[in-house]
Design a protein around this motif. Structure first.
Motif, PDB file in Angstrom:
ATOM      1  N   MET A 242       0.828  -1.206   0.000  1.00  0.00           N
ATOM      2  CA  MET A 242       0.000   0.000   0.000  1.00  0.00           C
ATOM      3  C   MET A 242       0.867   1.262   0.000  1.00  0.00           C
ATOM      4  O   MET A 242       0.387   2.337  -0.322  1.00  0.00           O
ATOM      5  N   ASP A 243       2.142   1.110   0.357  1.00  0.00           N
ATOM      6  CA  ASP A 243       3.140   2.180   0.234  1.00  0.00           C
ATOM      7  C   ASP A 243       4.351   1.561  -0.459  1.00  0.00           C
ATOM      8  O   ASP A 243       5.067   0.755   0.140  1.00  0.00           O
ATOM      9  N   SER A 244       4.568   1.945  -1.705  1.00  0.00           N
ATOM     10  CA  SER A 244       5.642   1.323  -2.493  1.00  0.00           C
ATOM     11  C   SER A 244       7.031   1.578  -1.916  1.00  0.00           C
ATOM     12  O   SER A 244       7.979   0.887  -2.274  1.00  0.00           O
ATOM     13  N   ARG A 245       7.153   2.537  -1.011  1.00  0.00           N
ATOM     14  CA  ARG A 245       8.464   2.824  -0.409  1.00  0.00           C
ATOM     15  C   ARG A 245       8.791   1.879   0.734  1.00  0.00           C
ATOM     16  O   ARG A 245       9.916   1.829   1.203  1.00  0.00           O
ATOM     17  N   SER A 246       7.800   1.120   1.164  1.00  0.00           N
ATOM     18  CA  SER A 246       7.996   0.195   2.267  1.00  0.00           C
ATOM     19  C   SER A 246       8.798  -1.018   1.794  1.00  0.00           C
ATOM     20  O   SER A 246       8.597  -1.517   0.692  1.00  0.00           O
ATOM     21  N   ALA A 247       9.681  -1.497   2.654  1.00  0.00           N
ATOM     22  CA  ALA A 247      10.467  -2.690   2.326  1.00  0.00           C
ATOM     23  C   ALA A 247       9.631  -3.958   2.471  1.00  0.00           C
ATOM     24  O   ALA A 247       9.918  -4.968   1.845  1.00  0.00           O
ATOM     25  N   GLU A 248       8.598  -3.899   3.295  1.00  0.00           N
ATOM     26  CA  GLU A 248       7.757  -5.061   3.551  1.00  0.00           C
ATOM     27  C   GLU A 248       6.363  -4.851   2.971  1.00  0.00           C
ATOM     28  O   GLU A 248       5.794  -3.759   3.090  1.00  0.00           O
ATOM     29  N   PRO A 249       5.787  -5.876   2.373  1.00  0.00           N
ATOM     30  CA  PRO A 249       4.435  -5.735   1.833  1.00  0.00           C
ATOM     31  C   PRO A 249       3.401  -5.569   2.944  1.00  0.00           C
ATOM     32  O   PRO A 249       3.607  -6.036   4.070  1.00  0.00           O
ATOM     33  N   THR A 250       2.285  -4.939   2.607  1.00  0.00           N
ATOM     34  CA  THR A 250       1.174  -4.811   3.539  1.00  0.00           C
ATOM     35  C   THR A 250       0.598  -6.194   3.821  1.00  0.00           C
ATOM     36  O   THR A 250       0.262  -6.527   4.949  1.00  0.00           O
ATOM     37  N   TYR A 251       0.473  -7.001   2.771  1.00  0.00           N
ATOM     38  CA  TYR A 251       0.101  -8.399   2.931  1.00  0.00           C
ATOM     39  C   TYR A 251       0.530  -9.182   1.700  1.00  0.00           C
ATOM     40  O   TYR A 251       0.806  -8.617   0.644  1.00  0.00           O
ATOM     41  N   VAL A 252       0.590 -10.506   1.870  1.00  0.00           N
ATOM     42  CA  VAL A 252       0.989 -11.426   0.802  1.00  0.00           C
ATOM     43  C   VAL A 252      -0.021 -12.564   0.772  1.00  0.00           C
ATOM     44  O   VAL A 252      -0.379 -13.110   1.821  1.00  0.00           O
ATOM     45  N   LEU A 253      -0.471 -12.904  -0.433  1.00  0.00           N
ATOM     46  CA  LEU A 253      -1.402 -14.008  -0.615  1.00  0.00           C
ATOM     47  C   LEU A 253      -0.709 -15.113  -1.404  1.00  0.00           C
ATOM     48  O   LEU A 253       0.013 -14.838  -2.361  1.00  0.00           O
ATOM     49  N   HIS A 254      -0.960 -16.346  -1.018  1.00  0.00           N
ATOM     50  CA  HIS A 254      -0.339 -17.503  -1.670  1.00  0.00           C
ATOM     51  C   HIS A 254      -1.419 -18.379  -2.286  1.00  0.00           C
ATOM     52  O   HIS A 254      -2.338 -18.804  -1.595  1.00  0.00           O
ATOM     53  N   GLY A 255      -1.315 -18.624  -3.585  1.00  0.00           N
ATOM     54  CA  GLY A 255      -2.240 -19.491  -4.281  1.00  0.00           C
ATOM     55  C   GLY A 255      -3.391 -18.726  -4.918  1.00  0.00           C
ATOM     56  O   GLY A 255      -3.839 -17.709  -4.398  1.00  0.00           O
ATOM     57  N   ARG A 256      -3.834 -19.239  -6.043  1.00  0.00           N
ATOM     58  CA  ARG A 256      -4.914 -18.608  -6.811  1.00  0.00           C
ATOM     59  C   ARG A 256      -6.180 -18.415  -5.971  1.00  0.00           C
ATOM     60  O   ARG A 256      -6.813 -17.363  -6.009  1.00  0.00           O
ATOM     61  N   ASP A 257      -6.566 -19.430  -5.185  1.00  0.00           N
ATOM     62  CA  ASP A 257      -7.807 -19.344  -4.413  1.00  0.00           C
ATOM     63  C   ASP A 257      -7.773 -18.235  -3.362  1.00  0.00           C
ATOM     64  O   ASP A 257      -8.818 -17.693  -3.005  1.00  0.00           O
ATOM     65  N   ALA A 258      -6.593 -17.880  -2.881  1.00  0.00           N
ATOM     66  CA  ALA A 258      -6.468 -16.828  -1.865  1.00  0.00           C
ATOM     67  C   ALA A 258      -6.783 -15.442  -2.425  1.00  0.00           C
ATOM     68  O   ALA A 258      -6.975 -14.494  -1.656  1.00  0.00           O
ATOM     69  N   LEU A 259      -6.843 -15.310  -3.743  1.00  0.00           N
ATOM     70  CA  LEU A 259      -7.082 -14.008  -4.363  1.00  0.00           C
ATOM     71  C   LEU A 259      -8.549 -13.577  -4.315  1.00  0.00           C
ATOM     72  O   LEU A 259      -8.849 -12.394  -4.436  1.00  0.00           O
ATOM     73  N   ALA A 260      -9.476 -14.512  -4.138  1.00  0.00           N
ATOM     74  CA  ALA A 260     -10.912 -14.210  -4.200  1.00  0.00           C
ATOM     75  C   ALA A 260     -11.329 -13.036  -3.316  1.00  0.00           C
ATOM     76  O   ALA A 260     -12.003 -12.123  -3.799  1.00  0.00           O
ATOM     77  N   PRO A 261     -10.957 -12.990  -2.030  1.00  0.00           N
ATOM     78  CA  PRO A 261     -11.424 -11.867  -1.210  1.00  0.00           C
ATOM     79  C   PRO A 261     -10.856 -10.509  -1.640  1.00  0.00           C
ATOM     80  O   PRO A 261     -11.527  -9.489  -1.525  1.00  0.00           O
ATOM     81  N   VAL A 262      -9.646 -10.505  -2.171  1.00  0.00           N
ATOM     82  CA  VAL A 262      -9.046  -9.247  -2.621  1.00  0.00           C
ATOM     83  C   VAL A 262      -9.821  -8.701  -3.812  1.00  0.00           C
ATOM     84  O   VAL A 262     -10.156  -7.513  -3.861  1.00  0.00           O
ATOM     85  N   PHE A 263     -10.119  -9.548  -4.765  1.00  0.00           N
ATOM     86  CA  PHE A 263     -10.839  -9.103  -5.952  1.00  0.00           C
ATOM     87  C   PHE A 263     -12.294  -8.779  -5.604  1.00  0.00           C
ATOM     88  O   PHE A 263     -12.866  -7.845  -6.152  1.00  0.00           O
ATOM     89  N   ALA A 264     -12.893  -9.513  -4.672  1.00  0.00           N
ATOM     90  CA  ALA A 264     -14.259  -9.231  -4.237  1.00  0.00           C
ATOM     91  C   ALA A 264     -14.337  -7.890  -3.507  1.00  0.00           C
ATOM     92  O   ALA A 264     -15.392  -7.243  -3.504  1.00  0.00           O
ATOM     93  N   ASP A 265     -13.235  -7.439  -2.931  1.00  0.00           N
ATOM     94  CA  ASP A 265     -13.198  -6.158  -2.210  1.00  0.00           C
ATOM     95  C   ASP A 265     -13.542  -4.982  -3.127  1.00  0.00           C
ATOM     96  O   ASP A 265     -13.991  -3.938  -2.660  1.00  0.00           O
ATOM     97  N   LEU A 266     -13.367  -5.148  -4.427  1.00  0.00           N
ATOM     98  CA  LEU A 266     -13.718  -4.076  -5.368  1.00  0.00           C
ATOM     99  C   LEU A 266     -15.218  -3.813  -5.402  1.00  0.00           C
ATOM    100  O   LEU A 266     -15.651  -2.763  -5.870  1.00  0.00           O
TER     101      LEU A 266
END
Length: 152
Positions: free
Chosen positions: A49-73
Motif C-alpha cells: 500500500m506504500d511502495s516505499r515500504s520494504a515489507e508488503p502490507t500483505y501477501v497471498l499464496h495461491g490462486r484461491d487466496a485471491l478471491a477476497p481481494v478481488f471481491a473487495d472491489l
C-alpha cells in the motif's frame, strides 16, 4: 540499429500485454473468477500500500487466496483502471515486467461522491503454461493516492 523481433517474441509480448489488460478489464467488470484465472495455481500476490515500504502490507499464496481481494472491489460504485506503459523481459517460457496503472475508484453514498485515484506499478513474473501466459507472481505497488469529494 534495432534488433528484429521474431514472430514468436511478438506473439509472446502481445499475449503478456493482453494478460495485463485482461486483469484490469476483469477488475472493472467485477469478474473475480476471470481475474483469478489469469494467475498460476501456485501464484504469490504481494500488496504494497506504500511502495516505499520494504515489507508488503500483505501477501497471498495461491490462486484461491485471491478471491477476497478481488471481491473487495465490490465496495465501489465503479472502477476504471487505465493501463500505461509496460516493460517486458522475455526468457523462454518465463518473463518479468513492470507495468503502470492509474486506478479510479468511485464511491457514492447518498449525494456524496468520492473518487480515490491510485498510481500503481505492478512488478510481475510471468510463466507460460500450456501455451498461455499467466501471472506467476504479482507485486502491486501503490506509489500514491488522492481522494476527491464532490456533491451535485
Amino acid at each position: 540499429m534495432v534488433n528484429a523481433i521474431t514472430p514468436e517474441e511478438a506473439a509472446d509480448r502481445l499475449a503478456i500485454r493482453n494478460l495485463i489488460d485482461a486483469y484490469a478489464h476483469c477488475a472493472d467488470r467485477r469478474d473475480a473468477k476471470g481475474q483469478m484465472a489469469l494467475f498460476a495455481q501456485d501464484t504469490v500476490f504481494h500488496v504494497f500500500m506504500d511502495s516505499r515500504s520494504a515489507e508488503p502490507t500483505y501477501v497471498l499464496h495461491g490462486r484461491d487466496a485471491l478471491a477476497p481481494v478481488f471481491a473487495d472491489l465490490n465496495q465501489y460504485q465503479a472502477t476504471t483502471h487505465f493501463n500505461g506503459q509496460s516493460t517486458i523481459h522475455l526468457d523462454g517460457d518465463r518473463a518479468s515486467g513492470e507495468s503502470y496503472c492509474i486506478a479510479h475508484h468511485l464511491t457514492v453514498k447518498g449525494e456524496k461522491r468520492t473518487l480515490m485515484l491510485a498510481s500503481i506499478r505492478y512488478l510481475d513474473q510471468f510463466m507460460k503454461v500450456k501455451g498461455a501466459w499467466l501471472f506467476a507472481e504479482r507485486k502491486l505497488m501503490v506509489d500514491w493516492t488522492e481522494t476527491r469529494n464532490s456533491q451535485p
